[in-house]
Write an enzyme that holds these catalytic residues in place. Structure first.
Site, PDB file in Angstrom:
ATOM      1  N   TYR A   1       0.973  -1.387   0.054  1.00  0.00           N
ATOM      2  CA  TYR A   1       0.026  -0.109  -0.083  1.00  0.00           C
ATOM      3  C   TYR A   1       0.822   1.228   0.000  1.00  0.00           C
ATOM      4  O   TYR A   1       0.299   2.337  -0.181  1.00  0.00           O
ATOM      5  CB  TYR A   1      -0.970   0.136   1.295  1.00  0.00           C
ATOM      6  CG  TYR A   1      -2.038  -1.073   1.383  1.00  0.00           C
ATOM      7  CD1 TYR A   1      -2.209  -1.788  -0.014  1.00  0.00           C
ATOM      8  CD2 TYR A   1      -2.630  -1.226   2.217  1.00  0.00           C
ATOM      9  CE1 TYR A   1      -3.191  -2.757  -0.071  1.00  0.00           C
ATOM     10  CE2 TYR A   1      -3.735  -2.186   2.422  1.00  0.00           C
ATOM     11  CZ  TYR A   1      -3.911  -2.913   1.203  1.00  0.00           C
ATOM     12  OH  TYR A   1      -5.034  -3.994   1.182  1.00  0.00           O
TER      13      TYR A   1
ATOM     14  N   ASP B   1     -11.055  -8.565   7.956  1.00  0.00           N
ATOM     15  CA  ASP B   1     -12.460  -8.407   7.517  1.00  0.00           C
ATOM     16  C   ASP B   1     -13.067  -9.979   7.513  1.00  0.00           C
ATOM     17  O   ASP B   1     -14.269  -9.961   8.006  1.00  0.00           O
ATOM     18  CB  ASP B   1     -12.583  -8.186   6.014  1.00  0.00           C
ATOM     19  CG  ASP B   1     -12.842  -6.465   5.956  1.00  0.00           C
ATOM     20  OD1 ASP B   1     -12.340  -5.871   7.038  1.00  0.00           O
ATOM     21  OD2 ASP B   1     -13.543  -6.035   5.043  1.00  0.00           O
TER      22      ASP B   1
ATOM     23  N   ASP C   1      -5.205  -6.737   6.379  1.00  0.00           N
ATOM     24  CA  ASP C   1      -6.597  -5.900   5.781  1.00  0.00           C
ATOM     25  C   ASP C   1      -7.614  -7.123   5.306  1.00  0.00           C
ATOM     26  O   ASP C   1      -8.722  -6.827   5.846  1.00  0.00           O
ATOM     27  CB  ASP C   1      -6.204  -5.127   4.669  1.00  0.00           C
ATOM     28  CG  ASP C   1      -7.127  -4.044   4.173  1.00  0.00           C
ATOM     29  OD1 ASP C   1      -8.216  -4.050   4.703  1.00  0.00           O
ATOM     30  OD2 ASP C   1      -6.986  -3.562   3.045  1.00  0.00           O
TER      31      ASP C   1
ATOM     32  N   ASP D   1      -2.553 -18.127   2.530  1.00  0.00           N
ATOM     33  CA  ASP D   1      -3.786 -18.983   2.072  1.00  0.00           C
ATOM     34  C   ASP D   1      -4.417 -19.889   3.126  1.00  0.00           C
ATOM     35  O   ASP D   1      -5.419 -19.994   3.341  1.00  0.00           O
ATOM     36  CB  ASP D   1      -3.559 -19.522   0.865  1.00  0.00           C
ATOM     37  CG  ASP D   1      -2.047 -19.954   0.865  1.00  0.00           C
ATOM     38  OD1 ASP D   1      -1.150 -19.711   1.673  1.00  0.00           O
ATOM     39  OD2 ASP D   1      -1.634 -20.506  -0.192  1.00  0.00           O
TER      40      ASP D   1
ATOM     41  N   LYS E   1       3.896 -15.040   3.359  1.00  0.00           N
ATOM     42  CA  LYS E   1       3.830 -15.721   2.038  1.00  0.00           C
ATOM     43  C   LYS E   1       5.234 -16.108   1.464  1.00  0.00           C
ATOM     44  O   LYS E   1       5.587 -15.743   0.473  1.00  0.00           O
ATOM     45  CB  LYS E   1       3.002 -14.928   0.853  1.00  0.00           C
ATOM     46  CG  LYS E   1       2.663 -15.707  -0.248  1.00  0.00           C
ATOM     47  CD  LYS E   1       1.527 -16.872  -0.222  1.00  0.00           C
ATOM     48  CE  LYS E   1       1.314 -17.474  -1.386  1.00  0.00           C
ATOM     49  NZ  LYS E   1       0.362 -18.749  -1.371  1.00  0.00           N
TER      50      LYS E   1
END
Ligand code: NAD
Length: 356
Positions: free
Chosen positions: A135, A250, A246, A222, A190
């Site tokens: 980001y 959620d 992020d 994952d 990852k």
């Protein structure tokens, strides 16, 4: 103690109004000053984070933030989009540690999309790094014009980067949080594909050696997404980068019944913080008076605890929220048969009543 109130857009103004009522009712004499941010600030001043808003936030002891954004700003140049305001606040205030607790209240077990036995008693904490990662990398490319024509480059990329000190400081935050909980940290990465996350994994492992009482494990993102919906209670503290955090937070929100229940705190190294619900501005329900204000009210409680040194007042608010849920009061997002549906304002009033 000074609190900057930044309601923002969409349901932001509706939910922040309820949290402000609750803060005022505590009678602790907070000085509160409101300013425009996001789309509302863009409309009034041509920028989502005007100088005066940033100054107010930087000078306050804490910021209570609603949400920003609306689909109608999607065609604006990126630096002028409402969401840039929150990135600008994080960057300027140095807010690097984001705490997102996901607690499934006993009364809301049935509102979760998972089976009750998977979520009953759930209490996990996601610690998300906020100032690095993709980001804040270098974006390149051009957006697609509204008629579907590519006006320039037919390629776009964003660079993902983390520095060693950035990973170290968020790892310390996660281990310290775990020391006050069940002493378990899962670091999500990852590393099998991305160099950025190989560095992440190596640094978290090294910092972990300073916390021998805390059990550390590593999980690919994952798999973490899968485990969060398969057996979420096996986690205690999850620590991860900006983008994975992020997305995973959620997903974790839904375990608790609704994203409308999830508070968050973003802190800098001085304890100054920005407190906001984990959800966005929900343009689909804005102006209808049906948004759940509890995530924002619980964010105000986190503000009292982390930035304003008022743990007892924080506890009072959290107890009042439990009490209204116990009374069977529900906004539409957490409503189920046999409970009483209430509006945003009625929910805020009920919390006030319970507080008193
Ligand atoms: P969203 O979180 O706004 O909404 C997702 C879904 O959850 C919607 O169906 C919405 O109605 C529901 N919802 C959210 N909060 C709720 C509440 N308090 N009570 C009841 N239901 C609630 O996410 P989105 O739709 O992807 O994004 C909408 C806008 O918000 C976009 O412009 C996005 O960029 C922005 N956004 C802002 C922030 C922020 O300000 N920190 C965070 C996320 C998204």
């Amino acid at each position: 103690m000074k609190i900057a109130i930044l309601p923002g857009d969409g349901i932001g103004t509706e939910i922040v109004a309820e949290a402000v009522k609750v803060l005022q009712a505590l009678g602790l004499g907070f000085e509160m000053e409101t300013a425009l941010v996001g789309g509302a600030a863009y409309e009034a001043h041509g920028h989502p984070l005007p100088e005066a808003t940033l100054k107010l936030a930087m000078q306050a002891d804490a910021v209570l933030f609603g949400a920003v954004g609306d689909w109608k700003y999607d065609t604006l140049d990126r630096p002028l989009r409402p969401e840039q305001a929150i990135l600008g606040l994080r960057k300027n205030m140095g807010l690097f540690a984001n705490f997102r607790p996901a607690i499934c209240y006993e009364q809301l077990v049935d509102a979760s999309s998972l089976k009750p036995e998977l979520v009953a008693g759930l209490d996990i904490l996601i610690v998300r790094e906020l100032t690095g990662d993709i980001y804040f990398g270098q974006p390149r490319g051009r957006r697609v014009a509204t008629d579907g024509h590519f006006p320039g480059s037919e390629e776009a990329f964003d660079t993902m980067r983390y520095s060693l000190p950035e990973i170290e400081r968020i790892a310390h935050v996660a281990f310290q949080a775990a020391m006050k909980r069940s002493k378990r940290v899962t670091s999500v990465d990852k590393a099998n594909v991305l160099e950025t996350f190989q560095l992440w994994k190596d640094v978290v492992t090294e910092v972990g050696q300073q916390y021998p009482e805390v059990a550390l494990d590593h999980m690919y993102v994952d798999n973490a997404a899968m485990q969060l919906v398969k057996a979420p209670k096996k986690f205690d503290v999850l620590v991860t980068g900006n983008m994975f955090g992020d997305i995973l937070s959620d997903a974790a929100a839904m375990l608790t019944g609704s994203i409308g229940m999830l508070p968050s705190a973003s802190l800098n190294s001085k304890g100054q913080g920005l407190y906001e619900p984990s959800h966005g501005s929900a343009p689909d329900i804005a102006g209808k008076g049906i948004a759940n204000p509890l995530a924002t009210i619980l964010s105000a409680a986190m503000m009292l605890r982390f930035s304003l040194n008022q743990a007892a007042a924080a506890q009072r608010i959290e107890a009042a929220v439990k009490s209204v849920l116990q009374q069977g009061l529900r906004t539409a997002d957490i409503y189920s048969a046999g409970t009483t549906k209430v509006s945003t304002k009625q929910m805020g009033d009920a919390v006030l009543q319970a507080l008193r």
